[in-house]
Scaffold this motif. Structure first.
Motif, PDB file in Angstrom:
ATOM      1  N   VAL A   1       0.841  -1.210   0.000  1.00 32.67           N
ATOM      2  CA  VAL A   1       0.000   0.000   0.000  1.00 32.67           C
ATOM      3  C   VAL A   1       0.866   1.245   0.000  1.00 32.67           C
ATOM      4  CG1 VAL A   1      -1.710   1.316   1.270  1.00 32.67           C
ATOM      5  CG2 VAL A   1      -1.969  -1.137   1.065  1.00 32.67           C
ATOM      6  N   ASN A   2       1.936   1.240   0.845  1.00 33.33           N
ATOM      7  CA  ASN A   2       2.824   2.409   0.906  1.00 33.33           C
ATOM      8  C   ASN A   2       3.518   2.638  -0.428  1.00 33.33           C
ATOM      9  OD1 ASN A   2       2.147   2.910   3.494  1.00 33.33           O
ATOM     10  ND2 ASN A   2       3.921   1.895   4.403  1.00 33.33           N
ATOM     11  N   LEU A   3       4.016   1.531  -0.995  1.00 30.47           N
ATOM     12  CA  LEU A   3       4.656   1.623  -2.315  1.00 30.47           C
ATOM     13  C   LEU A   3       3.692   2.190  -3.340  1.00 30.47           C
ATOM     14  CD1 LEU A   3       6.623  -1.710  -2.787  1.00 30.47           C
ATOM     15  CD2 LEU A   3       7.484   0.581  -3.213  1.00 30.47           C
ATOM     16  N   LEU A   4       2.471   1.687  -3.249  1.00 32.39           N
ATOM     17  CA  LEU A   4       1.432   2.077  -4.189  1.00 32.39           C
ATOM     18  C   LEU A   4       1.142   3.565  -4.106  1.00 32.39           C
ATOM     19  CD1 LEU A   4      -0.676   1.040  -6.134  1.00 32.39           C
ATOM     20  CD2 LEU A   4      -2.208   0.818  -4.227  1.00 32.39           C
ATOM     21  N   PHE A   5       0.999   4.071  -2.865  1.00 33.19           N
ATOM     22  CA  PHE A   5       0.719   5.503  -2.711  1.00 33.19           C
ATOM     23  C   PHE A   5       1.867   6.325  -3.275  1.00 33.19           C
ATOM     24  CE2 PHE A   5      -2.670   4.492   0.294  1.00 33.19           C
ATOM     25  CZ  PHE A   5      -3.583   5.439  -0.078  1.00 33.19           C
ATOM     26  N   HIS A   6       3.093   5.825  -3.035  1.00 33.15           N
ATOM     27  CA  HIS A   6       4.267   6.537  -3.536  1.00 33.15           C
ATOM     28  C   HIS A   6       4.218   6.601  -5.064  1.00 33.15           C
ATOM     29  CE1 HIS A   6       8.323   7.950  -3.919  1.00 33.15           C
ATOM     30  NE2 HIS A   6       8.625   6.925  -4.687  1.00 33.15           N
ATOM     31  N   GLN A   7       3.918   5.444  -5.691  1.00 31.94           N
ATOM     32  CA  GLN A   7       3.889   5.406  -7.154  1.00 31.94           C
ATOM     33  C   GLN A   7       2.688   6.158  -7.707  1.00 31.94           C
ATOM     34  OE1 GLN A   7       4.428   0.988  -7.128  1.00 31.94           O
ATOM     35  NE2 GLN A   7       5.456   1.453  -9.026  1.00 31.94           N
ATOM     36  N   TYR A   8       1.557   6.042  -7.007  1.00 37.79           N
ATOM     37  CA  TYR A   8       0.340   6.680  -7.520  1.00 37.79           C
ATOM     38  C   TYR A   8       0.502   8.189  -7.577  1.00 37.79           C
ATOM     39  CZ  TYR A   8      -4.539   7.739  -8.281  1.00 37.79           C
ATOM     40  OH  TYR A   8      -5.712   8.206  -8.816  1.00 37.79           O
ATOM     41  N   GLY A   9       1.403   8.699  -6.700  1.00 34.29           N
ATOM     42  CA  GLY A   9       1.636  10.145  -6.680  1.00 34.29           C
ATOM     43  C   GLY A   9       2.027  10.706  -8.036  1.00 34.29           C
ATOM     44  N   SER A  10       2.602   9.859  -8.919  1.00 41.20           N
ATOM     45  CA  SER A  10       3.042  10.373 -10.219  1.00 41.20           C
ATOM     46  C   SER A  10       1.884  10.492 -11.208  1.00 41.20           C
ATOM     47  CB  SER A  10       4.123   9.485 -10.798  1.00 41.20           C
ATOM     48  OG  SER A  10       3.552   8.242 -11.129  1.00 41.20           O
ATOM     49  N   PHE A  11       0.728   9.924 -10.863  1.00 36.10           N
ATOM     50  CA  PHE A  11      -0.449  10.046 -11.731  1.00 36.10           C
ATOM     51  C   PHE A  11      -1.360  11.109 -11.149  1.00 36.10           C
ATOM     52  CE2 PHE A  11      -4.890   8.887 -12.598  1.00 36.10           C
ATOM     53  CZ  PHE A  11      -4.875   9.022 -13.972  1.00 36.10           C
ATOM     54  N   ILE A  12      -1.578  12.182 -11.921  1.00 35.07           N
ATOM     55  CA  ILE A  12      -2.348  13.312 -11.381  1.00 35.07           C
ATOM     56  C   ILE A  12      -3.731  13.318 -12.002  1.00 35.07           C
ATOM     57  CG2 ILE A  12      -2.427  15.830 -11.192  1.00 35.07           C
ATOM     58  CD1 ILE A  12       0.600  15.809 -11.612  1.00 35.07           C
ATOM     59  N   ASP A  13      -4.765  13.398 -11.175  1.00 33.19           N
ATOM     60  CA  ASP A  13      -6.099  13.503 -11.761  1.00 33.19           C
ATOM     61  C   ASP A  13      -6.830  14.763 -11.329  1.00 33.19           C
ATOM     62  OD1 ASP A  13      -6.684  12.759  -9.222  1.00 33.19           O
ATOM     63  OD2 ASP A  13      -7.633  10.861  -9.721  1.00 33.19           O
ATOM     64  N   ASP A  14      -6.147  15.667 -10.594  1.00 34.69           N
ATOM     65  CA  ASP A  14      -6.720  17.018 -10.454  1.00 34.69           C
ATOM     66  C   ASP A  14      -5.597  18.033 -10.260  1.00 34.69           C
ATOM     67  OD1 ASP A  14      -6.616  17.737  -7.420  1.00 34.69           O
ATOM     68  OD2 ASP A  14      -7.406  15.703  -7.478  1.00 34.69           O
ATOM     69  N   LEU A  15      -5.863  19.255 -10.679  1.00 33.26           N
ATOM     70  CA  LEU A  15      -4.834  20.292 -10.699  1.00 33.26           C
ATOM     71  C   LEU A  15      -5.486  21.655 -10.492  1.00 33.26           C
ATOM     72  CD1 LEU A  15      -1.749  20.543 -11.373  1.00 33.26           C
ATOM     73  CD2 LEU A  15      -2.404  20.942 -13.736  1.00 33.26           C
ATOM     74  N   ARG A  16      -4.920  22.459  -9.575  1.00 35.06           N
ATOM     75  CA  ARG A  16      -5.456  23.815  -9.342  1.00 35.06           C
ATOM     76  C   ARG A  16      -4.627  24.820 -10.133  1.00 35.06           C
ATOM     77  NH1 ARG A  16      -5.147  25.754  -3.978  1.00 35.06           N
ATOM     78  NH2 ARG A  16      -7.009  27.017  -4.150  1.00 35.06           N
ATOM     79  N   LEU A  17      -5.313  25.738 -10.798  1.00 32.53           N
ATOM     80  CA  LEU A  17      -4.640  26.750 -11.617  1.00 32.53           C
ATOM     81  C   LEU A  17      -5.170  28.141 -11.280  1.00 32.53           C
ATOM     82  CD1 LEU A  17      -5.062  25.080 -15.151  1.00 32.53           C
ATOM     83  CD2 LEU A  17      -3.137  24.812 -13.608  1.00 32.53           C
ATOM     84  N   TYR A  18      -4.275  29.131 -11.422  1.00 34.92           N
ATOM     85  CA  TYR A  18      -4.701  30.529 -11.280  1.00 34.92           C
ATOM     86  C   TYR A  18      -4.861  31.087 -12.691  1.00 34.92           C
ATOM     87  CZ  TYR A  18      -4.317  35.566 -10.434  1.00 34.92           C
ATOM     88  OH  TYR A  18      -4.536  36.925 -10.412  1.00 34.92           O
ATOM     89  N   VAL A  19      -6.025  31.659 -13.003  1.00 31.78           N
ATOM     90  CA  VAL A  19      -6.245  32.235 -14.338  1.00 31.78           C
ATOM     91  C   VAL A  19      -6.669  33.703 -14.201  1.00 31.78           C
ATOM     92  CG1 VAL A  19      -6.802  30.097 -15.551  1.00 31.78           C
ATOM     93  CG2 VAL A  19      -8.608  31.284 -14.358  1.00 31.78           C
TER      94      VAL A  19
END
Length: 367
Positions: A6-24
């Motif tokens: 699970v720990n490994l998984l969370f570490h690896q999953y961190g590289s896949f992004i499914d939300d992002l905040r932007l200033y416009v």
């Protein structure tokens, strides 16, 4: 151990992004020219434009500041009383994006190549109405939320064989390993048919009990289910146990639990057309287990007393088809592809029929 996985998984999953905040921020307008009544140009706008081969991760890497500001409008002058509009700022985003305000309210979505969303409007140029003083552009923080778009979403607990099934039915090469929690990010494949029709399939990473309450990676994964047209539940005929500390679940219990997780997250998910693939039919106990499971699915009410109350969903999933398969021997794979095709075609026909009826009603109303 499972904790390490699970720990490994969370570490690896961190590289896949499914939300992002932007200033416009839209551009500021140009100055007006009071003496000659000249108008400044309007500030540029910030647009989100859907493009293929873009990921949220690539946006973050390319624009680490995550700030997008459009150009300022040109000032009015003797040479050009009407100032030029400021330069627009275009941000290329992936397909299947929901645009949310900072408070979580959805303000738009982009699903097809070339679709555009106005993220921040430029300010008006200085004119008589504004006492020749320009206005500032709209500014806000928005969130881009990625949800997969696929015809079929594979849903199942870890180790049900979803990755193997995806590689067997489609042109996808997911990573496959022999322990729970193998898929760390959604994998997409396409089933190719001989008449060139293609159906997209998404392997949605392993749910665990309690996913609806955001256990494991619950919500990150469950939200991907929302953007698939149909569900394909994949269940191990021999049952499932996540770890030595968790309870063993039979195939029947597994189906109820998966249904319960979907229902607790969002009831509408149970209205999607669903198929059931019963995997690992090459195992020695498979035939007997399948006979037992078939009885249970035909009359689920007769078997609910064997199960804890909190596991029982309020609504059951109605399966259009139940297909026994083995990703190991290939048994049932062609049949499964045919059933998926049939289900998708029927759904499309139904949508067309509803559309035709609506059109007809509108025509009759206008006459």
């Amino acid at each position: 151990s499972v904790t390490l996985i699970v720990n490994l998984l969370f570490h690896q999953y961190g590289s896949f992004i499914d939300d992002l905040r932007l200033y416009v921020r839209g551009g500021t307008g140009g100055m007006g020219y009071p003496r000659l009544g000249g108008e400044g140009g309007r500030g540029g706008d910030v647009w989100f434009v859907a493009r293929e081969k873009i990921t949220l991760k690539s946006i973050r890497e390319r624009y680490p500041q995550k700030r997008f500001v459009a150009g300022t409008g040109a000032n009015s002058s003797v040479k050009a009383l009407k100032g030029e509009k400021g330069k627009d700022c275009e941000v290329h985003v992936p397909l299947g994006i929901s645009v949310l305000c900072d408070d979580g309210k959805q303000i738009g979505e982009l699903n097809a190549v070339g679709e555009r969303f106005l993220a921040a409007r430029g300010g008006l140029g200085g004119s008589l109405a504004t006492n020749f003083v320009p206005c500032k552009g709209q500014r806000r923080v928005v969130r881009l939320d990625l949800k997969l778009i696929a015809d079929v979403g594979l849903v199942g607990f870890p180790n049900a064989g979803k990755s193997s099934l995806l590689s067997k039915i489609s042109h996808a090469k997911p990573e496959i390993a022999n322990y729970p929690f193998t898929t760390i990010q959604p994998q997409l494949g396409k089933i190719m048919y001989t008449d060139y029709k293609q159906i997209s399939v998404a392997d949605l990473p392993g749910l665990i009990e309690g996913a609806h309450a955001n256990k494991g990676m619950g919500h990150k994964f469950l939200k991907h289910v929302e953007r698939t047209r149909q569900l394909l539940l994949v269940v191990d005929i021999s049952g499932f146990q996540l770890s030595l500390k968790t309870q063993f679940r039979t195939a029947f219990e597994t189906i109820l639990l998966l249904t319960k997780e979907l229902e607790l997250y969002k009831e509408e998910l149970l209205t999607k057309p669903a198929l059931l693939a019963i995997n690992k039919m090459d195992l020695s106990c498979a035939k007997d287990n399948l006979n037992e499971l078939t009885k249970q699915l035909q009359n689920p009410q007769d078997f609910l007393h064997l199960i804890q109350k909190e596991m029982i969903p309020a609504n059951t999933l109605e399966f259009k088809d139940i297909i026994p398969v083995s990703t190991y021997t290939g048994e049932g794979i062609e049949e499964l592809k045919a059933r998926i095709r049939k289900s998708i075609d029927e759904e499309a026909e139904q949508e067309n029929e509803e559309y035709r009826k609506e059109k007809l009603l509108l025509l009759q109303a206008s006459e």
